[in-house]
Design an enzyme around this catalytic site. Sequence first.
Site, short mmCIF file in Angstrom:
data_model
loop_
_atom_site.label_atom_id
_atom_site.label_comp_id
_atom_site.label_asym_id
_atom_site.label_seq_id
_atom_site.Cartn_x
_atom_site.Cartn_y
_atom_site.Cartn_z
N THR A 159 -1.97 -25.32 21.73
CA THR A 159 -2.07 -24.33 20.66
C THR A 159 -2.81 -23.06 21.07
O THR A 159 -3.68 -23.09 21.95
CB THR A 159 -2.80 -24.98 19.46
OG1 THR A 159 -3.12 -23.98 18.50
CG2 THR A 159 -4.12 -25.63 19.88
N ASP A 160 -2.49 -21.97 20.37
CA ASP A 160 -3.25 -20.72 20.52
C ASP A 160 -4.70 -20.89 20.06
O ASP A 160 -5.55 -20.07 20.39
CB ASP A 160 -2.57 -19.58 19.73
CG ASP A 160 -2.40 -19.90 18.25
OD1 ASP A 160 -2.32 -21.10 17.90
OD2 ASP A 160 -2.36 -18.96 17.44
N ASP A 216 2.05 -46.23 18.39
CA ASP A 216 0.77 -45.55 18.14
C ASP A 216 0.26 -45.07 19.50
O ASP A 216 -0.10 -45.88 20.36
CB ASP A 216 -0.21 -46.54 17.49
CG ASP A 216 -1.56 -45.91 17.22
OD1 ASP A 216 -1.79 -44.75 17.64
OD2 ASP A 216 -2.39 -46.58 16.59
N ILE A 217 0.23 -43.76 19.67
CA ILE A 217 -0.11 -43.23 21.01
C ILE A 217 -1.61 -43.29 21.30
O ILE A 217 -2.03 -42.90 22.38
CB ILE A 217 0.44 -41.79 21.22
CG1 ILE A 217 -0.14 -40.82 20.19
CG2 ILE A 217 1.96 -41.79 21.22
CD1 ILE A 217 0.12 -39.35 20.54
N THR A 249 -3.19 -32.12 13.16
CA THR A 249 -2.87 -30.70 13.03
C THR A 249 -3.53 -30.03 11.82
O THR A 249 -3.31 -28.84 11.60
CB THR A 249 -1.34 -30.50 12.95
OG1 THR A 249 -0.84 -31.30 11.89
CG2 THR A 249 -0.67 -30.88 14.24
N LYS A 294 -7.97 -29.98 21.13
CA LYS A 294 -6.70 -29.70 21.82
C LYS A 294 -6.98 -29.24 23.26
O LYS A 294 -6.25 -29.60 24.18
CB LYS A 294 -5.89 -28.63 21.07
CG LYS A 294 -5.34 -29.06 19.72
CD LYS A 294 -4.25 -30.11 19.81
CE LYS A 294 -2.94 -29.58 20.35
NZ LYS A 294 -1.88 -30.63 20.32
N TYR A 307 -10.48 -28.53 15.84
CA TYR A 307 -9.05 -28.68 16.21
C TYR A 307 -8.79 -28.06 17.59
O TYR A 307 -8.27 -28.72 18.49
CB TYR A 307 -8.16 -28.03 15.14
CG TYR A 307 -6.71 -27.90 15.54
CD1 TYR A 307 -5.90 -29.01 15.67
CD2 TYR A 307 -6.16 -26.64 15.82
CE1 TYR A 307 -4.56 -28.88 16.06
CE2 TYR A 307 -4.83 -26.51 16.20
CZ TYR A 307 -4.04 -27.63 16.31
OH TYR A 307 -2.73 -27.49 16.71
N1 LIG Z 1 1.83 -26.42 13.18
C1 LIG Z 1 1.43 -25.36 13.88
O1 LIG Z 1 1.35 -24.22 13.37
C2 LIG Z 1 1.05 -25.50 15.34
C3 LIG Z 1 0.64 -24.36 16.04
C4 LIG Z 1 0.33 -24.48 17.39
C5 LIG Z 1 0.45 -25.71 18.02
N2 LIG Z 1 0.84 -26.82 17.31
C6 LIG Z 1 0.94 -28.09 18.02
O2 LIG Z 1 2.31 -28.46 18.00
C7 LIG Z 1 2.44 -29.88 17.96
C8 LIG Z 1 3.37 -30.28 16.83
O3 LIG Z 1 2.81 -29.80 15.61
P1 LIG Z 1 3.51 -30.12 14.21
O4 LIG Z 1 3.15 -29.01 13.30
O5 LIG Z 1 4.93 -30.51 14.40
O6 LIG Z 1 2.65 -31.41 13.79
P2 LIG Z 1 2.82 -32.42 12.54
O7 LIG Z 1 3.93 -31.97 11.67
O8 LIG Z 1 1.46 -32.58 11.97
O9 LIG Z 1 3.28 -33.75 13.26
C9 LIG Z 1 2.41 -34.54 14.01
C10 LIG Z 1 2.99 -35.91 14.09
O10 LIG Z 1 2.10 -36.78 14.80
C11 LIG Z 1 2.18 -38.05 14.20
N3 LIG Z 1 1.07 -38.92 14.56
C12 LIG Z 1 -0.17 -38.94 14.01
N4 LIG Z 1 -0.91 -39.92 14.56
C13 LIG Z 1 -0.13 -40.54 15.48
C14 LIG Z 1 -0.32 -41.63 16.37
N5 LIG Z 1 -1.48 -42.30 16.46
N6 LIG Z 1 0.71 -42.03 17.16
C15 LIG Z 1 1.89 -41.39 17.07
N7 LIG Z 1 2.14 -40.34 16.27
C16 LIG Z 1 1.13 -39.91 15.47
C17 LIG Z 1 2.20 -37.70 12.73
O11 LIG Z 1 2.58 -38.80 11.96
P3 LIG Z 1 2.12 -38.85 10.41
O12 LIG Z 1 2.76 -37.68 9.74
O13 LIG Z 1 2.65 -40.16 9.97
O14 LIG Z 1 0.62 -38.77 10.43
C18 LIG Z 1 3.20 -36.57 12.70
O15 LIG Z 1 4.53 -37.07 12.62
C19 LIG Z 1 1.00 -30.41 17.87
O16 LIG Z 1 0.56 -30.75 19.16
C20 LIG Z 1 0.19 -29.23 17.36
O17 LIG Z 1 -1.16 -29.29 17.78
C21 LIG Z 1 1.15 -26.73 15.99
#
Ligand SMILES: NC(=O)c1ccc[n+]([C@@H]2O[C@H](COP(=O)([O-])OP(=O)(O)OC[C@H]3O[C@@H](n4cnc5c(N)ncnc54)[C@H](OP(=O)(O)O)[C@@H]3O)[C@@H](O)[C@H]2O)c1
Length: 287
Positions: A100-101, A33-34, A59, A129, A125
């Site tokens: 993120t953007d 847990d980060i 997210t 970020k 959000y």
């Molecule tokens: N998705 C997009 O379109 C997008 C766009 C721009 C930037 N980003 C950035 O890219 C990154 C990756 O996004 P993603 O879409 O791959 O996100 P995601 O699918 O929502 O994955 C986030 C992960 O974080 C885990 N998590 C939650 N709480 C935690 C904790 N306390 N300790 C450890 N892990 C934890 C989640 O676990 P659970 O599933 O079990 O909660 C999930 O596996 C993020 O930083 C996001 O802000 C995403």
Amino acid sequence: MGNEMRIVTKGSKDNFIFTDVVEVEGQETTILDITNIDAIRKMVSQKNIKSIVNCAAWTNVDGAEDPKKRELVELLNSKAPENLSIAMKEVGGLLVHISTDYVFGGDPYNIPCKEDQKGTPTGVYGLTKLHGEQKIQATGVDYLIFRTAWLYSEFGKNFVKTMINLTATKPQLKVVFDQVGTPTYAYDLAKAIYDIIENRKFEGNTGVYHYSNEGVCSWYDFTKMIAEIAGNTNCNIQPCHSDEFPSPVKRPSFSVLDKTKVKEVFGVKVPYWMDSLKICMNNLMKA
Ligand SMILES: NC(=O)c1ccc[n+]([C@@H]2O[C@H](COP(=O)([O-])OP(=O)(O)OC[C@H]3O[C@@H](n4cnc5c(N)ncnc54)[C@H](OP(=O)(O)O)[C@@H]3O)[C@@H](O)[C@H]2O)c1
């Protein structure tokens, strides 16, 4: 994003450990847990960790607007990256962090955003970020922050998978054309990060970088292309304005990221968004 890191690091000369807050079905996962700095410090010391790639975050953009969730969103998007930075700073390590953007969007602009453009988030959000980025920088750790946009992959829930399904099952669909950006295949970003770590290209080059795929489109164009590749020709897809889909948070109307820096500094080759979309959808259709 984390699942794509698993794929690209296979065969690495380095030893990667994949963590999550809960057990991931079918995947070898170490629980971490980060939000818990002591747990991070313990793992860093026990496993002799030299770099962390943080793909974890809150997210859910609309869900972040819930006042009851505010503390948790700040904890995950701001305090947790700070925890990771402190732990890496203590051992002279590197933190790679995904942002993120959505740190942009409050000011009207129509040219691709560079890394030093002022952050003007429009919602919780994006704001949290941005706080995360600032907290990382304040610790003095060696860091790489990659701001990306419109991420999709073969894993989890995402826009591509949703639209494959909707365009196959609905006779008509409205999709916004007044939000413009660039989709990003998470595999491409993961590969770029892996190359930078594996080949130690980060040394002397830490900082903020923008990475999305190449090109520009609206969510409408993105959906049209998804339907075309999927062969879902029976769905009538129409462009619409964002105000037809009321949302608790205003999305950036133009969030194209300028990738000049990442290409010049690291020699990263960035694929065109349609080419990467075809690869991802091909993999999805084979599965
Ligand atoms: N998705 C997009 O379109 C997008 C766009 C721009 C930037 N980003 C950035 O890219 C990154 C990756 O996004 P993603 O879409 O791959 O996100 P995601 O699918 O929502 O994955 C986030 C992960 O974080 C885990 N998590 C939650 N709480 C935690 C904790 N306390 N300790 C450890 N892990 C934890 C989640 O676990 P659970 O599933 O079990 O909660 C999930 O596996 C993020 O930083 C996001 O802000 C995403």
